[in-house]
Design a protein around this motif. Sequence first.
Motif, PDB file in Angstrom:
ATOM      1  N   LEU A  50       0.559  -2.014  -0.077  1.00  0.00           N
ATOM      2  CA  LEU A  50       0.134  -0.198   0.537  1.00  0.00           C
ATOM      3  C   LEU A  50       1.173   1.426  -0.314  1.00  0.00           C
ATOM      4  O   LEU A  50       0.134   2.235  -0.659  1.00  0.00           O
ATOM      5  N   SER A  51       2.183   1.211  -0.008  1.00  0.00           N
ATOM      6  CA  SER A  51       3.069   2.455   0.324  1.00  0.00           C
ATOM      7  C   SER A  51       2.892   2.502  -1.132  1.00  0.00           C
ATOM      8  O   SER A  51       3.276   4.135  -1.566  1.00  0.00           O
ATOM      9  N   CYS A  52       3.079   1.854  -2.550  1.00  0.00           N
ATOM     10  CA  CYS A  52       2.743   2.310  -3.522  1.00  0.00           C
ATOM     11  C   CYS A  52       1.401   2.165  -4.550  1.00  0.00           C
ATOM     12  O   CYS A  52       1.481   3.401  -5.535  1.00  0.00           O
ATOM     13  N   HIS A  53       1.148   1.463  -3.501  1.00  0.00           N
ATOM     14  CA  HIS A  53      -0.341   1.255  -4.330  1.00  0.00           C
ATOM     15  C   HIS A  53      -1.707   1.700  -3.499  1.00  0.00           C
ATOM     16  O   HIS A  53      -1.894   0.827  -2.333  1.00  0.00           O
ATOM     17  N   SER A  54      -1.769   2.665  -4.032  1.00  0.00           N
ATOM     18  CA  SER A  54      -3.190   3.045  -3.054  1.00  0.00           C
ATOM     19  C   SER A  54      -5.016   2.422  -3.275  1.00  0.00           C
ATOM     20  O   SER A  54      -4.052   1.774  -4.340  1.00  0.00           O
ATOM     21  N   THR A  55      -5.108   2.234  -2.702  1.00  0.00           N
ATOM     22  CA  THR A  55      -6.107   1.544  -2.347  1.00  0.00           C
ATOM     23  C   THR A  55      -7.793   2.719  -3.093  1.00  0.00           C
ATOM     24  O   THR A  55      -9.034   2.582  -3.491  1.00  0.00           O
ATOM     25  N   ASP A  56      -7.228   4.083  -3.124  1.00  0.00           N
ATOM     26  CA  ASP A  56      -8.719   4.833  -4.009  1.00  0.00           C
ATOM     27  C   ASP A  56      -8.557   6.248  -4.951  1.00  0.00           C
ATOM     28  O   ASP A  56      -9.011   6.625  -4.994  1.00  0.00           O
ATOM     29  N   GLY A  57      -7.462   4.755  -6.032  1.00  0.00           N
ATOM     30  CA  GLY A  57      -8.027   5.340  -7.253  1.00  0.00           C
ATOM     31  C   GLY A  57      -6.141   6.447  -7.396  1.00  0.00           C
ATOM     32  O   GLY A  57      -6.134   6.793  -8.451  1.00  0.00           O
ATOM     33  N   THR A  58      -5.661   7.429  -6.279  1.00  0.00           N
ATOM     34  CA  THR A  58      -4.706   7.807  -6.765  1.00  0.00           C
ATOM     35  C   THR A  58      -3.936   6.978  -6.889  1.00  0.00           C
ATOM     36  O   THR A  58      -3.160   5.953  -6.355  1.00  0.00           O
ATOM     37  N   ILE A  59      -2.958   7.973  -8.091  1.00  0.00           N
ATOM     38  CA  ILE A  59      -1.318   7.121  -7.873  1.00  0.00           C
ATOM     39  C   ILE A  59      -0.098   7.469  -7.277  1.00  0.00           C
ATOM     40  O   ILE A  59      -0.248   8.818  -7.010  1.00  0.00           O
ATOM     41  N   ILE A  60      -0.084   6.730  -6.725  1.00  0.00           N
ATOM     42  CA  ILE A  60       1.744   6.744  -5.768  1.00  0.00           C
ATOM     43  C   ILE A  60       2.472   6.776  -6.772  1.00  0.00           C
ATOM     44  O   ILE A  60       3.197   7.069  -7.644  1.00  0.00           O
ATOM     45  N   ALA A  61       3.460   5.555  -6.484  1.00  0.00           N
ATOM     46  CA  ALA A  61       4.547   4.893  -7.371  1.00  0.00           C
ATOM     47  C   ALA A  61       3.946   3.776  -8.747  1.00  0.00           C
ATOM     48  O   ALA A  61       4.381   3.912  -9.548  1.00  0.00           O
ATOM     49  N   GLY A  62       3.129   3.226  -8.249  1.00  0.00           N
ATOM     50  CA  GLY A  62       2.063   2.189  -9.157  1.00  0.00           C
ATOM     51  C   GLY A  62       0.547   1.973  -9.277  1.00  0.00           C
ATOM     52  O   GLY A  62       0.623   3.327  -8.365  1.00  0.00           O
ATOM     53  N   PRO A  63       0.381   1.994 -10.319  1.00  0.00           N
ATOM     54  CA  PRO A  63      -1.304   1.922 -10.525  1.00  0.00           C
ATOM     55  C   PRO A  63      -1.815   1.531  -9.156  1.00  0.00           C
ATOM     56  O   PRO A  63      -1.860   0.962  -8.047  1.00  0.00           O
ATOM     57  N   SER A  64      -2.939   2.302  -9.106  1.00  0.00           N
ATOM     58  CA  SER A  64      -4.110   2.454  -7.630  1.00  0.00           C
ATOM     59  C   SER A  64      -4.865   0.342  -8.217  1.00  0.00           C
ATOM     60  O   SER A  64      -4.551   0.245  -8.729  1.00  0.00           O
ATOM     61  N   PHE A  65      -4.991   0.103  -6.664  1.00  0.00           N
ATOM     62  CA  PHE A  65      -5.274  -1.319  -6.403  1.00  0.00           C
ATOM     63  C   PHE A  65      -6.811  -1.020  -6.999  1.00  0.00           C
ATOM     64  O   PHE A  65      -7.923  -2.036  -6.676  1.00  0.00           O
ATOM     65  N   GLN A  66      -7.128   0.198  -6.378  1.00  0.00           N
ATOM     66  CA  GLN A  66      -9.190   0.594  -7.236  1.00  0.00           C
ATOM     67  C   GLN A  66      -9.128   0.316  -8.746  1.00  0.00           C
ATOM     68  O   GLN A  66      -9.077   0.981  -9.608  1.00  0.00           O
ATOM     69  N   ASN A  67     -10.353  -0.279  -8.834  1.00  0.00           N
ATOM     70  CA  ASN A  67     -10.754  -0.692 -10.053  1.00  0.00           C
ATOM     71  C   ASN A  67      -9.347  -0.828 -11.016  1.00  0.00           C
ATOM     72  O   ASN A  67     -10.063  -0.681 -12.117  1.00  0.00           O
ATOM     73  N   LEU A  68      -8.668  -1.895 -10.264  1.00  0.00           N
ATOM     74  CA  LEU A  68      -7.675  -2.281 -11.323  1.00  0.00           C
ATOM     75  C   LEU A  68      -8.688  -3.884 -11.876  1.00  0.00           C
ATOM     76  O   LEU A  68      -8.721  -4.143 -13.102  1.00  0.00           O
ATOM     77  N   ALA A  69      -9.017  -4.140 -10.845  1.00  0.00           N
ATOM     78  CA  ALA A  69      -9.584  -5.694 -11.277  1.00  0.00           C
ATOM     79  C   ALA A  69     -10.243  -5.768 -12.729  1.00  0.00           C
ATOM     80  O   ALA A  69     -10.953  -5.186 -12.688  1.00  0.00           O
ATOM     81  N   GLY A  70     -10.052  -6.837 -13.358  1.00  0.00           N
ATOM     82  CA  GLY A  70     -11.093  -6.950 -15.323  1.00  0.00           C
ATOM     83  C   GLY A  70     -10.598  -5.437 -15.979  1.00  0.00           C
ATOM     84  O   GLY A  70     -11.708  -5.279 -16.682  1.00  0.00           O
ATOM     85  N   SER A  71      -9.803  -4.667 -15.071  1.00  0.00           N
ATOM     86  CA  SER A  71     -10.149  -3.221 -16.382  1.00  0.00           C
ATOM     87  C   SER A  71      -8.916  -3.868 -17.390  1.00  0.00           C
ATOM     88  O   SER A  71      -8.055  -4.297 -17.059  1.00  0.00           O
ATOM     89  N   TYR A  74      -8.623  -9.493  -2.666  1.00  0.00           N
ATOM     90  CA  TYR A  74      -8.418  -8.502  -1.832  1.00  0.00           C
ATOM     91  C   TYR A  74      -8.650  -6.825  -2.978  1.00  0.00           C
ATOM     92  O   TYR A  74      -9.528  -6.068  -2.974  1.00  0.00           O
ATOM     93  N   ILE A  75      -7.644  -7.074  -3.782  1.00  0.00           N
ATOM     94  CA  ILE A  75      -7.877  -6.281  -4.673  1.00  0.00           C
ATOM     95  C   ILE A  75      -8.840  -5.919  -5.829  1.00  0.00           C
ATOM     96  O   ILE A  75      -9.828  -4.754  -5.781  1.00  0.00           O
ATOM     97  N   ARG A  76      -9.986  -7.381  -5.497  1.00  0.00           N
ATOM     98  CA  ARG A  76     -11.379  -7.616  -6.613  1.00  0.00           C
ATOM     99  C   ARG A  76     -12.328  -6.666  -4.974  1.00  0.00           C
ATOM    100  O   ARG A  76     -12.902  -6.094  -6.030  1.00  0.00           O
ATOM    101  N   THR A  77     -12.405  -6.457  -3.892  1.00  0.00           N
ATOM    102  CA  THR A  77     -13.219  -6.124  -3.431  1.00  0.00           C
ATOM    103  C   THR A  77     -13.096  -3.939  -3.634  1.00  0.00           C
ATOM    104  O   THR A  77     -13.777  -3.492  -3.332  1.00  0.00           O
ATOM    105  N   LEU A  78     -12.203  -4.164  -4.261  1.00  0.00           N
ATOM    106  CA  LEU A  78     -11.851  -2.461  -4.493  1.00  0.00           C
ATOM    107  C   LEU A  78     -12.328  -2.106  -6.016  1.00  0.00           C
ATOM    108  O   LEU A  78     -12.064  -0.977  -6.156  1.00  0.00           O
TER     109      LEU A  78
END
Lengths: 557, 407
Positions: free
Chosen positions: B322-343, B399-403
């Motif tokens: 989570l220090s690189c992947h946010s759970t809320d759509g913001t971009i930190i160092a890596g892509p966010s986990f939010q709405n990632l699954a299936g995109s 967990y990523i899918r739940t986001l």
Amino acid sequence: MTQQVASFLEPPTEAGWLRRVRGWIFSTDHKRIGLLYFYCIAAMFAVGVVLGLLIRLELIAPGETIMGAQTYNAVFTLHGVVMIFMVVIPSIPAAFGNIFLPIQIGAEDVAFPRLNLFSWWLYMAGAALAVVSLFTGSGPPDTGWTFYVPFSSVTTTNVDLAVVAVFILGFSSILTGLNFIITIHRLRADGMTWGRLPLFVWSLYATAWIQLLATPVLGITALLILAERMLGMGLFDPARGGDPILYQHLFWIYSHPAVYIMILPAMGVISDILPVFCRKHIFGYTAIAVSSIGIALAGSLVWAHHMFTSGMSDTAVLVFSLLTFIVAIPSAVKVFNWVATMYKGSISLEPPLWYAMAFIVLFSIGGLTGLVLGSAGTDIHVHDTYFVVAHFHYVIFGGTGFGMFAALHYWLPKVYGRMYNKFWAVVACFILFAGFHLLYFPMFLLGMDGMPRRYYDYLPQYTDMHELSTVGSWILAVGLVIMTANLISGMRLGRRVGNNPWGGASLEWTIPSPPPTHNFLEEPVVEHGPYDYAGIEPEEPSMRVPHQAAPTRGGQA
Amino acid sequence: MNPQVVNAAEQVDQAFAVIFGISVLMLVGIVGCMLWFAWRYQRKRHPKAADIHGNTLLEILWFVLPTIIVLGMFYFGWTSYQALRSVPADAMTVQVTGRMWSWAFEYPNGRRAAELVVPVGRAVKLDMTSTDVIHSFYVPAFRIKTDTVPGMQTYAWFRPEEEGEYDILCAEYCGLKHANMLSVVRVVDHDTFEQWYRGETDMAGSHGPDPVAVLENQGCTGCHSLDGSEMVGPTLKDIWMRETAVVLPDGRTNTVNADEPYLRRAILEPGTEVVQGYDDIMPPYEGMVSDEELRVMLHWMKGAAAPAPPPGRQIAENEGCLSCHSTDGTIIAGPSFQNLAGSRILVLDNGAEKEIVADDAYLRESIVQPEVLLRKDYDPMMPAYDYLAPNDLDALVEYIRTLGEAP
């Protein structure tokens, strides 16, 4: 006495609206400038009083009553800044000093009339900036009028502009002081020796030296706050080798002597009023004059008695406590001489004398409670509590404020050539006096019980005294309204008076009321002291004698 | 006078008595004379004023007399001040820290508290400082008051002679909640104190650290309500996983869910992400709270009623995802986990750009072997998590899918 001369109040004939206004705001006539100061000071005083009433209303009960904590903190800050920098410091010297200093020494104007006008403009600029600071930036300042660091350097409220305003107001004060010193040295009329100066002039002289020498330190301190806030200099930041205590020293090096800037002129007013209504020479002229200088000197060396709890060294506490007690002596000498002046006088209880006697009582209480604060051990307990709030208001409102009221009732007939209703003036004095005690005396008790100042909310044990105090504030407000209404109607509609309604012996009572533009119709030559009443009788009928019975004197048209 | 024999507070009270006594006498004298003269010498009773200009003897007298009086007052004031400053050798030392807007007390054995608990009869020396602005430690009952100044040590001492509670107030204006910077001195008998001091009881008498007490002791509740009401800082009620807009030091804003790493940062280094709409005034608690206290606080914030986080969440936190992947759509160092699954995403396969769907297989591979398919526009900096146990990996993907899943 019967010459028809245009008074300084009269506009040039056939002047339009704009020219009339310009004839005031660009006038270099010391009397007009003095009146301009007076109107502004009166307006700011009204603002300060309303803020004070709001503070008292909030404190009528614990918890939030009419405003939130942030608002409260801004309101008490403004009350302090407005009252101290815009009302009390300029009050008597800038208004009555400007109007009467040149007349009392027999001069046509101050030494530098244009500089005098510039001082007023600086005052207006400072006051305007202070008002602007309320409505710009992120909220009105919430630091208290003392601007203590580090709080003042970290708060996000609009301290910058308020500090600039204080800086500018300071310059107004410095230039006025400079002007008065030179005027007193250079422009005295023939025969006006130092020993014949009215004591009001002596007090202004002492005040002017403090203004000139101490106010620059305030300017420096204000600039340092700005440097701290805008450039992050770290002067007062211990993390970067600075010292927050240094700020307190700098601030009080000005702000303690400033208290004497505030009270000395009021003492001068009282010294002038008492003898007139006792028909008797002031007791101990030299002692009073010298004690003014003594207060100015000693008062400049006591600033750190505001800092006994600050963590400065015990040696400093010892020295400043001792010096503080020394400054009590010249103040005591003055009070004793005033009371002695009344001994075997022929006293007529006119309104100015009532206000002067109220001054003596209130100032004595304020002064004596100051001894508790000068004494190191007892100060630790009451420092920064309501005891200090009470003491300060007894000295500054009871002293300077009532001195100002006394001056108004004494000199208003001279300035406007009309007399107010004396009965209501005395009624107002009694209501003010009663309301004052009810408002401020409970604060002594609160302070002894440990109620700290600048508290928006308080513990339940303090409720009773706060309630009493708030009720007192309403009574005081009623007194102020009556006094103001009476003075305003007096200056507009009052009975016309002659040159010397009270029978004063100083020079302002030898010229028409209101004074002509150039003060004296012919250059005055002074042949007696300001308190030699031989051969001078009051033109004004005594309050105890019906008006019709009094001999009518020639008031001018 | 020996301060160990006569209590300093009593000496201060003696000085008060001396000064008030003389002052009242002088006031009565002045006002009495004035009123008497005003009555006796009114014009109707005394039509002709005497011609008196002064009296040198009197002037000397009322110069010398006040001088003697005030020097006497000075003496009493000074000796009582010395008593306040002379700490007895047997005094117990407590470190006092003032901060916006609470007091912290630290005892020689490391015990920390928000109330000053002391045994009756024992001299207590208070070494004081402040972490932010100047405060002033004031206990009216003991006649002591000393500023707490940042970067400086000041001190005071007192000897409580009766058991009871005595108010502690802040006497130096310190901002918004100056009036609420209160605490108490709790003077208890020797045995009660010793028990408390050893950590066996808190003053409520229960055992073990009470999370609310920890929050109060640390001064949190001075700014953060526990019941949802609005104070200087955001309320702690239902703070767990609350969606929160924060301002970063460079002025950018960000939205986070108040998870454990965020709350930990918010306590230890509050300046790095300040909740939008609040001032950056909270002092950093790094080094101010013990690990146990922090654990208790966070546990309390999670709350009994808070929904249990998915197990994958714990893994994402522990492994530092989570220090690189946010759970809320913001971009930190890596892509966010939010709405990632299936995109549908763009990846580089050996330098060749192609569009794929981020299905479970891709997510699994990108965790275990992130270097195979690199996300376009991101730096290839993610380490391979090939050591994860298979069920942990499943939990993480779950967990990523739940986001949020792209349609």
